[in-house]
Design an enzyme around this catalytic site. Structure first.
Site, PDB file in Angstrom:
ATOM      1  CB  CYS A   1      12.830 -37.242   0.177  1.00  0.00           C
ATOM      2  SG  CYS A   1      11.955 -36.345   1.561  1.00  0.00           S
TER       3      CYS A   1
ATOM      4  CE  LYS B   1      14.868 -30.613  10.810  1.00  0.00           C
ATOM      5  NZ  LYS B   1      14.700 -30.421   9.231  1.00  0.00           N
TER       6      LYS B   1
ATOM      7  CB  CYS C   1      15.388 -29.995   1.960  1.00  0.00           C
ATOM      8  SG  CYS C   1      14.573 -30.631   3.168  1.00  0.00           S
TER       9      CYS C   1
HETATM   10 FE1  SRM Z   1      15.637 -31.281   4.979  1.00  0.00          FE
HETATM   11  C1  SRM Z   1      13.608 -33.368   6.338  1.00  0.00           C
HETATM   12  C2  SRM Z   1      17.000 -33.527   3.014  1.00  0.00           C
HETATM   13  C3  SRM Z   1      18.143 -29.172   4.107  1.00  0.00           C
HETATM   14  C4  SRM Z   1      14.133 -28.404   6.238  1.00  0.00           C
HETATM   15  N1  SRM Z   1      15.401 -33.121   4.598  1.00  0.00           N
HETATM   16  C5  SRM Z   1      14.383 -33.905   5.473  1.00  0.00           C
HETATM   17  C6  SRM Z   1      14.625 -35.325   5.244  1.00  0.00           C
HETATM   18  C7  SRM Z   1      15.491 -36.019   6.044  1.00  0.00           C
HETATM   19  C8  SRM Z   1      13.363 -36.102   4.890  1.00  0.00           C
HETATM   20  C9  SRM Z   1      12.888 -36.847   6.175  1.00  0.00           C
HETATM   21  O1  SRM Z   1      12.764 -36.329   7.666  1.00  0.00           O
HETATM   22  O2  SRM Z   1      12.871 -38.055   6.186  1.00  0.00           O
HETATM   23  C10 SRM Z   1      15.314 -35.335   3.693  1.00  0.00           C
HETATM   24  C11 SRM Z   1      16.025 -36.449   3.254  1.00  0.00           C
HETATM   25  C12 SRM Z   1      16.088 -36.771   1.704  1.00  0.00           C
HETATM   26  C13 SRM Z   1      17.089 -37.548   1.252  1.00  0.00           C
HETATM   27  O3  SRM Z   1      16.762 -38.630   0.657  1.00  0.00           O
HETATM   28  O4  SRM Z   1      18.165 -37.400   1.156  1.00  0.00           O
HETATM   29  C14 SRM Z   1      15.983 -33.908   3.628  1.00  0.00           C
HETATM   30  N2  SRM Z   1      17.547 -31.347   3.961  1.00  0.00           N
HETATM   31  C15 SRM Z   1      17.739 -32.494   3.180  1.00  0.00           C
HETATM   32  C16 SRM Z   1      19.159 -32.177   2.020  1.00  0.00           C
HETATM   33  C17 SRM Z   1      19.792 -33.479   1.916  1.00  0.00           C
HETATM   34  C18 SRM Z   1      18.399 -31.715   0.890  1.00  0.00           C
HETATM   35  C19 SRM Z   1      19.482 -31.410  -0.277  1.00  0.00           C
HETATM   36  O5  SRM Z   1      19.087 -31.792  -1.414  1.00  0.00           O
HETATM   37  O6  SRM Z   1      20.620 -31.084  -0.038  1.00  0.00           O
HETATM   38  C20 SRM Z   1      19.631 -31.124   2.897  1.00  0.00           C
HETATM   39  C21 SRM Z   1      20.741 -31.671   4.099  1.00  0.00           C
HETATM   40  C22 SRM Z   1      21.099 -30.529   5.064  1.00  0.00           C
HETATM   41  C23 SRM Z   1      22.178 -31.297   5.960  1.00  0.00           C
HETATM   42  O7  SRM Z   1      23.303 -31.635   5.350  1.00  0.00           O
HETATM   43  O8  SRM Z   1      22.084 -31.011   7.157  1.00  0.00           O
HETATM   44  C24 SRM Z   1      18.422 -30.416   3.634  1.00  0.00           C
HETATM   45  N3  SRM Z   1      16.095 -29.138   5.197  1.00  0.00           N
HETATM   46  C25 SRM Z   1      17.317 -28.651   4.525  1.00  0.00           C
HETATM   47  C26 SRM Z   1      16.860 -27.057   4.627  1.00  0.00           C
HETATM   48  C27 SRM Z   1      17.820 -26.091   4.181  1.00  0.00           C
HETATM   49  C28 SRM Z   1      18.845 -25.424   4.970  1.00  0.00           C
HETATM   50  O9  SRM Z   1      18.893 -25.978   6.390  1.00  0.00           O
HETATM   51  O10 SRM Z   1      19.683 -24.944   4.592  1.00  0.00           O
HETATM   52  C29 SRM Z   1      15.635 -26.965   5.145  1.00  0.00           C
HETATM   53  C30 SRM Z   1      15.042 -25.574   5.146  1.00  0.00           C
HETATM   54  C31 SRM Z   1      15.475 -24.743   6.523  1.00  0.00           C
HETATM   55  C32 SRM Z   1      14.717 -24.830   7.707  1.00  0.00           C
HETATM   56  O11 SRM Z   1      15.028 -25.873   8.430  1.00  0.00           O
HETATM   57  O12 SRM Z   1      13.895 -24.273   7.765  1.00  0.00           O
HETATM   58  C33 SRM Z   1      15.355 -28.336   5.333  1.00  0.00           C
HETATM   59  N4  SRM Z   1      14.062 -31.204   6.008  1.00  0.00           N
HETATM   60  C34 SRM Z   1      13.496 -29.731   6.499  1.00  0.00           C
HETATM   61  C35 SRM Z   1      12.342 -29.937   7.336  1.00  0.00           C
HETATM   62  C36 SRM Z   1      11.471 -29.142   7.859  1.00  0.00           C
HETATM   63  C37 SRM Z   1      11.647 -28.516   9.232  1.00  0.00           C
HETATM   64  C38 SRM Z   1      10.638 -27.738   9.646  1.00  0.00           C
HETATM   65  O13 SRM Z   1      11.059 -26.601  10.184  1.00  0.00           O
HETATM   66  O14 SRM Z   1       9.637 -27.914   9.699  1.00  0.00           O
HETATM   67  C39 SRM Z   1      12.236 -31.410   7.282  1.00  0.00           C
HETATM   68  C40 SRM Z   1      11.171 -32.329   7.806  1.00  0.00           C
HETATM   69  C41 SRM Z   1      11.206 -32.204   9.419  1.00  0.00           C
HETATM   70  O15 SRM Z   1      12.157 -31.905  10.014  1.00  0.00           O
HETATM   71  O16 SRM Z   1      10.270 -32.786   9.960  1.00  0.00           O
HETATM   72  C42 SRM Z   1      13.345 -32.082   6.595  1.00  0.00           C
HETATM   73 FE1  SF4 Z   2      12.281 -34.181   0.923  1.00  0.00          FE
HETATM   74 FE2  SF4 Z   2      13.220 -31.897   1.894  1.00  0.00          FE
HETATM   75 FE3  SF4 Z   2      12.585 -32.289  -0.798  1.00  0.00          FE
HETATM   76 FE4  SF4 Z   2      10.730 -32.038   1.071  1.00  0.00          FE
HETATM   77  S1  SF4 Z   2      12.087 -30.580   0.712  1.00  0.00           S
HETATM   78  S2  SF4 Z   2      11.035 -33.569  -0.708  1.00  0.00           S
HETATM   79  S3  SF4 Z   2      11.364 -33.159   2.911  1.00  0.00           S
HETATM   80  S4  SF4 Z   2      14.261 -33.175   0.534  1.00  0.00           S
END
Ligand code: SRM
Ligand code: SF4
Length: 574
Positions: free
Chosen positions: A444, A214, A487
């Protein structure tokens, strides 16, 4: 010393399985269309499970009822979560009314969930409704292309409705960057909108196997760091002269995720590449992406993000390659300062004389709760303003909502609707407004502990601690995430709780108010009671010993409670 001979720029080894999947997908088509016809399961086959992400959807199931369904010998209640593409977070009021109705009529939870990346998610869309969902949102001018998967995601832009002209310029750039970096494939239209079958022969920017991982981009307007630049791979920090945008400072290589127990993973701040005038913006965006595309680690997905590429090949060689490919020389960065990260709650007047109301939305969850009919209230406000030119909604990167562009004559009516529907209340305290949680359970699949459902109780406890120590109006940047993916950006909080297991969290301390420092582990795998006990002790000390204006995160570093993380690669796990 780094060895930057060309062979060391590419990580050799057996490619991650996602690389096979992307290559075999015929530009993100896979056999998704066939899966959609299969009535025997609500889910997708493994490759398509991954591929639908590139179209903005994740397969999920409700973890609260997983066990119960297994007892009944039923497959999990598969459904999808949809994440829309909304560069800069602006959504028109007619669009809001469309998505709100879809959530009400066709999702399991009925909510519209605002995310930390300025967009909305639907949770719980069952297979028979997926195509309709895309048709409905597309008819309103919204798509979900590339909001997940190994591509450039939704591009953020500081919400700032006050400096109207500067925001308009920055916002246009966030849209242009988003469009420029979109996949070329027409698979989305073909599969979800029954569009014509158009053979894709090339992905000029992303390549046939897309990015190693990503990729996240922001456009920010100092002094507000609402978008949290250090969580992102690529950042364009707006530099203005006399209120007009003249170019951007470019920051590369931020990211917050890590894996518990794996010291090769860590949150990392972005590096400063320098200033570029506006005309180079798209070329620089394209080539930061192309260098990461070519040099990123396609063997180990846990080390595949730009932050690890920079630490492996070195910042200077990466930057030099971007300059070479883009035909640009970065100038020394222009001065700027971030002084805040929070949203400006309540009413503000823009330079254009329009009124803007920022509402605090607890964890971005818009739903009609008992005694808090938030969804109805927001719908009524959208209906009231929908024919008013220049009025729109803006989703902030802190999961809140701005009612923007309200004419002075409608201000009182908007405010009374907000109050009647508990969108503006005295319960929204400074600590609550400074707290954030990710979604976590029940939707999640990666959650190790509660976050969104745990936040309200946690905040009440922290408020009591602040009151006990005589500082009830103070607050700390408090963020909770259900797992170390982070996240809710706990890895840029003053106090960040990171889920370790059911009811257990790690406590990280020492981030700062403006989001320019990564916190460090202080307590591991502890219950909320233990963590609150420690916060009580430390907040007590801070209330007595802090220097003039010293925030909690600075205090814990000055007094040696935790060591400062200066260089993540060496300091974070030390
Ligand atoms: Fe996230 C994966 C929710 C912002 C780092 N994130 C997920 C998933 C899709 C779980 C999955 O892979 O199956 C979560 C879904 C939960 C749900 O039921 O909705 C999820 N991420 C979210 C959201 C909805 C959190 C929130 O409470 O708002 C945010 C949606 C953003 C958007 O609209 O695009 C969200 N995720 C973030 C952020 C913060 C940011 O970008 O500002 C991060 C940390 C920043 C970063 O990327 O380093 C983040 N999400 C991750 C990761 C770890 C990525 C990595 O570098 O390893 C995952 C897991 C993955 O990608 O393997 C993940
Ligand atoms: Fe799910 Fe992201 Fe929260 Fe981990 S940090 S529990 S991936 S929504």
């Amino acid at each position: 010393m780094l060895d930057n001979s060309p062979e060391n720029l590419i990580v050799e080894g057996k490619l991650a399985d996602n690389e096979r999947m992307k290559k075999a997908s015929n530009y993100l088509r896979g056999t998704i269309a066939e899966d959609l016809q299969d009535p025997l399961t609500g889910g997708f086959t493994p490759d398509n499970f991954q591929l639908i992400r590139f179209h903005g959807m994740y397969q999920q199931d409700d973890r609260d009822i997983r066990g119960e369904r297994a007892d009944q010998k039923l497959e999990p209640l598969h459904n999808v979560m949809l994440r829309a593409r909304m560069p800069g977070g602006i959504i028109q009021l007619s669009q809001w009314l469309t998505i709100e109705k879809f959530a009400e009529d066709h999702t399991m939870y009925g909510s519209v969930r605002l995310t930390t990346r300025q967009t909305f998610q639907f949770h719980g869309v069952l297979k028979p409704h997926i195509k309709d969902m895309h048709k409905v949102i597309n008819s309103a001018g919204i798509d979900s292309i590339a909001t997940a998967g190994d591509v450039n995601r939704n591009v953020l832009c500081t919400t700032n409705p006050v400096e109207s002209e500067l925001h308009a310029e920055a916002y246009e750039w966030s849209k242009k960057i988003s469009e420029h970096l979109l996949p070329n494939t027409k698979a989305y239209a073909e599969i979800w909108l029954d569009g014509e079958n158009a053979k894709t022969t090339k992905e000029p920017i992303l390549g046939e196997t897309y990015l190693p991982r990503k990729f996240k981009t922001t456009v920010s307007i100092p002094p507000n760091n609402e978008v949290d630049v250090h969580a992102n791979d690529l950042n364009f920090v707006a530099i203005a002269e006399d209120g007009k945008l003249v170019g951007f400072n470019v920051l590369v290589g931020g990211g917050l995720a890590m894996t518990h127990g794996d010291t090769a993973t860590y949150p990392r701040k972005a590096d400063d590449f320098g200033f570029i005038p506006l005309e180079h913006t798209l070329a620089v965006a394209e080539h930061v992406v192309s260098v990461q595309r070519d040099w990123g680690n396609r063997v180990n997905r846990k080390n595949a993000k730009t932050k690890y590429t920079l630490d492996r090949v070195g910042v200077d060689p990466f930057k030099a390659e971007v300059e070479k490919r883009a035909g640009v020389t970065f100038e020394p960065s222009r001065p700027y300062e971030f002084t805040s990260r929070g949203d400006r709650f309540g009413w503000v007047e823009g330079m254009d004389g329009r009124q803007h109301l920022t509402l605090y939305i607890l964890s971005g969850r818009i739903l009609d709760f008992p005694n808090r009919p938030l969804k109805t209230g927001i719908r009524k406000i959208a209906e009231l303003l929908q024919d008013v030119e220049g009025a729109d909604f803006r989703m902030t990167a802190n999961q809140n909502l701005v009612i923007a562009g309200v004419p002075a004559e409608l201000k009182a009516e908007v405010e009374s609707l907000a109050r009647e529907h508990a969108l503006l209340t005295e319960f929204d305290t400074p600590q609550l407004k400074n707290s954030m949680a990710c979604v976590a359970l029940p939707t999640c699949p990666l959650a190790m502990a509660e976050a969104e459902r745990f936040l309200p109780d946690l905040v009440v406890d922290v408020e009591q601690i602040l009151a006990k120590h005589g500082i009830p109006d103070d607050s700390i940047v408090l963020r909770v995430v259900g797992c170390p993916n982070g996240c809710g950006r706990a890895m840029l909080a003053e106090a960040g709780l990171v889920g370790k297991g059911p009811g257990k969290y790690n406590l990280y301390l020492g981030g700062n108010v403006v989001g320019t420092r990564v916190p460090k582990l202080h307590l591991e795998n502890k219950s909320p009671e233990v963590i609150l006990g420690e916060l009580d002790r430390l907040i007590g000390l801070w209330s007595k010993e802090r220097e003039e204006g010293e925030c909690f995160g600075d205090y814990v570093i000055r007094t040696g409670v935790v060591a400062e993380v200066k260089v993540s690669k060496t300091d974070f796990h030390a």
